[in-house]
Design a protein around this motif. Structure first.
Motif: not given
Length: 437
Positions: A149-155, A174-179, A365-381
């Motif tokens: 989990v730490t390998h996949g989720f966390l900086p 991202t680290l806080l949400y990841g934890l 990334q283009p879809l994420m920017m067009a929809t205003g998706t939270n980038p921190n959560l996208m990293v974790l998804a």
């Protein structure tokens, strides 16, 4: 058609290994050639792709695994692992020992790459297993779930760190949400899930069975913990020093060298040779014999991992990951779920969590920017998706199978299912956080 070919190649690999009992390394080579031909890679390029895949994965793992095996064998043979297990049992008690190994795995997993953490903690896991007669999967899987989990989720792990930069996300957030997401994923995929696996037969590699010693023969508590965890300490110190060494070129170069995982493992092994060997009255010839036996036991693991790297590179060079990602991009779904899904499918096809994460980033990334998706959560998804569906083309799958000496069926029932559980819980956590923040 591409996806069908990949599925058939994976099915062929399973048949060769489980039904026909062909050595996994040879099976990987055969399937890699078949996959290269059927996926349209020029015939004169297939061998080169296989060699590159083997070289890339072994180049990053061979020193870590072999030196780690030597360190692990010495930690087990010297009684240090027995001492550490005894101290942990005193702190947590046998009833809560799972939570002890989970906490240890999580703390170690944050600064350490997965491969290093795996090799480092195997002797500790097996020491507890043999000393207290506990099921190997019941004890080992929770710790490895924490590492995964730490390998996949966390900086600061490679894929999440690269995604943070690519998405212009905030590393701290991202680290806080990841934890927040990692903890329930580890608990469900580790201690809770492993309680259903107590009856899986597992006889871990003999090289890590600790020699039972009387209390007065054991190394001291500080010596045991310090030597076993020295790689972690060195990597943490290197990270801290690197923050202050940027303006001092000579110091920066030294820190960069000493902080390399391969160098860290060599320093740790040299230290262990002194602290658990020479200073404990062992002769150098005796210590070298221990190291020689350790390498023999992991040689087949290295070959199998190399074979998985060959197949992974064939799939990458054929453009499978990009084709599948493009197919999924046209689906009308919630962006966070779509990012997770693309990463999960690519992970299933190519076997590498890092490749899955980085490939998905360019598509979503283009879809994420067009929809205003939270980038921190996208990293974790994407990180959660990249952990899904670990199977025979994943080097982690084979490390777990071979170290724990499991059948292919039981590796799917334990390791593969655990990876999918933490990936699914991670997705649920991301979607819940998206409703709150």
């Amino acid at each position: 058609m591409t996806l069908i070919i990949v599925l058939l190649c994976i099915l062929l690999l399973i048949i060769l290994i489980s039904a026909l009992r062909i050595n996994a390394f040879l099976a990987f080579l055969v399937v890699s050639i078949v996959a290269g031909i059927t996926l349209g890679i020029p015939l004169n390029k297939i061998a080169g792709s296989m060699e590159k895949g083997m070289g890339d994965i072994l180049g990053s793992l061979v020193i870590i695994i072999t030196v780690g095996a030597m360190l692990g064998k010495l930690v087990a043979d010297s009684g240090a692992a027995q001492k550490i297990a005894a101290v942990m049992m005193n702190i947590f008690g046998e009833k809560y020992i799972q939570w002890g190994v989970v906490v240890t795995g999580f703390l170690i997993g944050i600064p350490l790459f997965y491969g290093i953490g795996f090799v480092l903690m195997i002797p500790l896991i097996f020491s507890i297993v043999y000393k207290y007669k506990l099921p190997a999967i019941y004890i080992g899987l929770p710790m490895l779930a924490a590492l995964s989990v730490t390998h996949g989720f966390l900086p600061p792990h490679p894929s999440p760190s690269a995604l943070v930069i690519q998405f212009n996300a905030n590393m701290g957030l991202t680290l806080l949400y990841g934890l927040l997401i990692a903890i329930p994923a580890i608990v469900i995929g580790g201690p809770l899930f492993s309680r259903t696996l107590k009856n899986i037969p597992s006889t871990p590699l003999q090289t890590f069975i600790p020699v039972e010693k009387s209390t007065n023969e054991l190394p001291g508590t500080f010596n045991s913990f310090f030597t076993a965890l020295l790689p972690v300490l060195l990597l943490v110190l290197a990270t801290v020093f690197s923050l202050y060494a940027n303006h001092i070129p000579a110091l920066k170069d030294v820190v960069a060298l000493v902080g390399q995982p391969n160098v860290v493992m060599l320093i740790a092994l040299f230290t262990a040779t002194l602290t658990l060997g020479i200073f404990q009255g062992k002769k150098m010839s005796y210590i070298m014999n221990i190291y020689g036996e350790a390498v023999k036991d992991v040689a087949i693991i290295l070959l199998i991992i190399g074979g998985s790297g060959a197949l992974k590179q064939i799939l990458v060079d054929s453009g499978v990951s990009g084709q599948i990602a493009e197919m999924l991009k046209d689906l009308h779904m919630q962006p966070l779920f779509l990012g997770w899904l693309i990463a999960a499918v690519i992970r299933f096809c190519v076997g590498s969590a890092t490749v899955a994460g980085l490939t998905t980033a360019g598509i979503i990334q283009p879809l994420m920017m067009a929809t205003g998706t939270n980038p921190n959560l996208m990293v974790l998804a994407i990180g959660a998706g990249s952990l899904m569906f670990s199977h025979v083309n994943d080097s982690g799958f084979w490390m777990f199978k071979e170290y724990f000496n499991l059948s292919l069926k039981n590796t799917f029932k334990s390791w593969a299912l655990m990876e999918s559980i933490v990936g699914t819980v991670g997705l649920i956590g991301v979607l819940l956080l998206n409703q709150i923040i």
